[in-house]
Enzyme design. Structure first.
Site, PDB file in Angstrom:
ATOM      1  N   TYR A 129      24.376 -66.166  14.607  1.00 31.03           N
ATOM      2  CA  TYR A 129      24.827 -65.723  13.281  1.00 31.03           C
ATOM      3  C   TYR A 129      26.239 -65.200  13.431  1.00 31.03           C
ATOM      4  CZ  TYR A 129      24.466 -62.960   8.901  1.00 31.03           C
ATOM      5  OH  TYR A 129      24.630 -62.418   7.649  1.00 31.03           O
ATOM      6  N   GLY A 171      25.596 -62.259  18.899  1.00 32.30           N
ATOM      7  CA  GLY A 171      24.737 -62.412  20.074  1.00 32.30           C
ATOM      8  C   GLY A 171      24.324 -63.855  20.266  1.00 32.30           C
ATOM      9  N   GLN A 324      10.761 -26.865  25.642  1.00 33.77           N
ATOM     10  CA  GLN A 324      10.515 -28.297  25.860  1.00 33.77           C
ATOM     11  C   GLN A 324       9.736 -28.875  24.682  1.00 33.77           C
ATOM     12  OE1 GLN A 324      11.910 -29.663  28.447  1.00 33.77           O
ATOM     13  NE2 GLN A 324      10.864 -31.547  29.038  1.00 33.77           N
ATOM     14  N   ARG A 327      11.788 -29.492  21.526  1.00 35.04           N
ATOM     15  CA  ARG A 327      12.673 -30.659  21.582  1.00 35.04           C
ATOM     16  C   ARG A 327      11.893 -31.969  21.632  1.00 35.04           C
ATOM     17  NH1 ARG A 327      15.839 -29.316  26.856  1.00 35.04           N
ATOM     18  NH2 ARG A 327      17.024 -31.208  26.380  1.00 35.04           N
ATOM     19  N   GLY A 395      17.639 -33.938  35.790  1.00 28.50           N
ATOM     20  CA  GLY A 395      18.509 -34.799  36.593  1.00 28.50           C
ATOM     21  C   GLY A 395      17.916 -36.175  36.848  1.00 28.50           C
ATOM     22  N   GLU A 418      24.290 -54.953  11.834  1.00 24.18           N
ATOM     23  CA  GLU A 418      23.616 -55.055  10.535  1.00 24.18           C
ATOM     24  C   GLU A 418      23.975 -53.900   9.607  1.00 24.18           C
ATOM     25  OE1 GLU A 418      22.198 -57.804   9.478  1.00 24.18           O
ATOM     26  OE2 GLU A 418      22.892 -58.450  11.437  1.00 24.18           O
TER      27      GLU A 418
END
Length: 658
Positions: A129, A171, A324, A327, A395, A418
């Site tokens: 496209y 793409g 924790q 979130r 980490g 899009e």
């Protein structure tokens, strides 16, 4: 210990039927069975190995993707998998087909459907496209590529008149595609008729070489190791390339043999059907991507222990820390919320399609605004959520083997393709301003804007919450979100009315308008989650835990956008405090169910591609094992030691090959 399910104790805590939740997540028992079968077929086949992608060169990465794509197609044919291109998307086979085929379906004539669609479905051609250009993306009407009709030869001449008219980003264009739907300015007899689509063959079907007049290639490496670099996003230029007149997509407008431009009796609004389809798939993909990240972060948070050891006992599981949970659990709830609003968008697409076929365009502006806004809302939240999940893993989340860096790099372009997310929200805002301006003139809002018909009531209502438990009342939640949305839209409309030039006002108030659009879209998601809960949901404990997730999603948004709710007078500071109190209680209720809730996604370890998100929780042995697979560890003494390190240590740099 390796080989032992470290998360088994967590799974025993579940207070609901996990197998039934898997069906709810999948959408139906049949959908669950199909997706489960495909996932296990892929996971068990070594041909689909992906754990080494981050270490491959760009050429190796792309060739590996082609190999998998061809092999996937072969297996689909061999196994006679039902569902056609749903399985094709699951196996990540030529994603470009996701736009090439819908474009022809939506904008092509019946004759063009009969010619081109079978070729695409059978993979006898590979399409992409080609709309975005180097100089223009969101502003489609600014595209520069031209398609000039030549009545002498009955052909269109496709040309790239400037550098910025080069097609850029499609793409599949760079190396794989043989054809493209190319968007160009239609010119007949010197008159510009605006942008239209044209089917153009780019490469030979014999040796894949570019056709004369076509310059084509890949635009280069993109963000992240592996990640979206499996895709050959391309650059394309035309030097007076000729195509037959019948390769113009002619469902809405045509050019006759004599070169006359003719509008068909097919309404241009039909083109929006394709847009609604594409955006509903993007919302569905958002729930998939966010749920993958949440699954990884939740499992690792249950495995990881840090601090809190008492009398030599085990340390505290990270998932037990309230910071924790604060979130992580809203992201867990968001994944489910986006899943359910995605289901509703599938229904909306079917409804819009049926209405369009019956020449009923009454709901089209609302459906267009709704899908644009939800695309923006869900992709932004998902991209941010994936990155938050990486941080939640500490980490180790930064390691490629965690799966999170690549997941983020693969997903984050969704915020731009899009439709740029901010541009889309401004489109929603325009629709909201038009809707507000028509209130009181007999034009009742429809669909997701129906609440605006009660503007007078919502502008004056006061939240009735008096204690924390009152926030568990769906009516109280809905009223707060509706009042916030209408008051923000009305405030923007009032401020716009102060400008003599509306466009200048829109530009000046753009930031406020975006926030009003976000409020409207968040209301849609909350309302569709509540509607889902009003359905008959089987399975022990399934509906109660979904109600908890719904409340978490809504109340977390209240907390996050507290300024909106309080400044518009929707709730008081005291009621906001009660919402936070209830939110903490809801986190405690989710905690024993957290692992089971991500298990309900039914993702294989292969699909997750994460050492941290392993089903069995054996994180540390696998992390250690993965480290030794790095090519840098192929030798004990590194390449370059004798040239650089040894001279440095021996203070003999003058003799080093620098």
């Amino acid at each position: 210990m390796d080989g032992v399910d470290q998360l088994a104790p967590e799974r025993k805590k579940a207070q609901f039927d996990v197998d039934e939740m898997k069906i709810v997540w999948a959408g139906s028992r049949h959908a669950f069975q199909v997706s489960d079968r495909i996932a296990r077929l892929v996971a068990s086949d070594p041909a689909f190995r992906k754990d080494n992608r981050a270490m491959l060169s760009r050429k190796e990465l792309f060739k590996n993707t082609l190999r998998k794509a061809a092999y996937a197609w072969k297996r689909i044919i061999e196994l006679r998998l039902s569902g056609g291109f749903n399985e094709l998307r699951t196996l990540v086979l030529f994603l470009s087909i996701g736009m090439f085929v819908p474009a022809i379906k939506g904008q092509g004539t019946d004759e063009q459907h009969q010619k081109w669609l079978p070729l695409a479905y059978k993979m006898e051609i590979i399409g992409c496209y080609a709309q975005t250009e180097l100089g223009h993306g969101s502003n489609v009407q600014g595209l520069e590529t031209t398609a000039t009709f030549d009545p002498q030869t009955d052909e269109f001449v496709i040309h790239s008149p400037t550098l910025t008219s080069s097609k850029w980003w499609p793409g599949g264009l760079g190396k794989a595609s043989t054809h493209a739907v190319v968007y160009a300015r239609l010119i007949t007899d010197g008159q510009d008729h605006g942008v239209n689509g044209f089917i153009v063959q780019l490469r030979s079907l014999e040796d894949h070489s570019p056709h004369p007049g076509i310059t084509i290639g890949d635009i280069g490496m993109k963000f992240g190791n592996g990640a979206y670099n499996t895709m050959d996003n391309g650059v394309l230029r035309f030097e007076h390339v000729r195509i037959p007149r019948n390769q113009m997509l002619m469902r809405v407008s045509q050019v006759t043999r004599e070169g006359k431009y003719v509008q068909s009796n097919v309404p241009r609004q039909l083109l929006y059907g394709t847009m609604v389809y594409v955006r509903q798939t993007i919302v569905a993909d958002a729930s998939c991507a966010l749920s993958r990240a949440v699954c990884i972060a939740t499992r690792y948070s249950a495995v990881r222990r840090q601090f809190g050891s008492k009398n030599g006992g085990p340390e505290t599981q990270v998932i037990d820390y309230k910071t924790q949970q604060n979130r992580l659990f809203p992201l867990l709830a968001s994944a489910y919320a986006f899943r359910f609003v995605g289901e509703w968008l599938k229904w909306l697409y079917t409804d819009v399609t049926q209405r369009l076929q019956a020449n009923d365009f009454s709901t089209l502006p609302e459906a267009h605004a709704c899908t644009a806004g939800l695309k923006s809302l869900t992709t932004t939240a998902t991209a941010d959520g994936i990155e938050e999940c990486r941080k939640l893993c500490g980490g180790h989340g930064y390691l490629c083997s965690s799966g999170l860096p690549e997941l983020f790099a693969v997903y984050v372009p969704a915020c731009t393709y899009e439709g740029d997310n901010i541009v889309l929200l401004l489109q929603v805002a325009r629709f909201l301003m038009k809707t507000v301006s028509q209130l009181g003139y007999g034009n009742m809002p429809v669909g997701t804007t129906t609440y605006m018909g009660r503007a007078e009531q919502l502008m004056q209502c006061h939240c009735g919450v008096q204690k924390a438990e009152d926030w568990l009342n769906p009516s109280a939640i809905l009223e707060a979100f509706e009042a916030r949305a209408i008051r923000m839209s009305v405030a923007c409309a009032q401020n716009l009315s102060k400008f003599t030039n509306q466009e200048e006002g829109f530009a000046e108030l753009a930031a406020d308008l975006v926030e009003a659009a976000v409020a409207h879209c968040q209301l849609i998601v909350v309302s569709k989650f509540i509607e889902k809960l009003q359905q008959d949901i089987p399975g022990k404990g399934v509906k109660p835990i979904l109600e908890i997730l719904c409340h978490i999603y809504a109340l977390h948004l209240v907390h996050k956008h507290l300024g909106d709710f309080v400044s518009t007078g929707c709730i008081t500071a005291k009621q906001a405090s009660l919402a936070n109190e209830q939110l903490r209680s809801l986190y405690s209720q989710v905690r024993p169910n957290a692992i089971a809730l991500v298990d309900a996604y039914n993702y294989t370890d292969h699909y997750l591609g994460s050492v941290l998100g392993r089903y069995d929780g054996n994180v540390y042995p696998k992390l250690y094992e993965e480290a030794w697979k790095d090519p840098l560890n192929d030798s004990v003494v590194p390449d370059g030691y004798h040239e650089y390190i040894r001279p440095l240590l021996k203070q003999q740099l003058r003799n080093a090959r620098l």
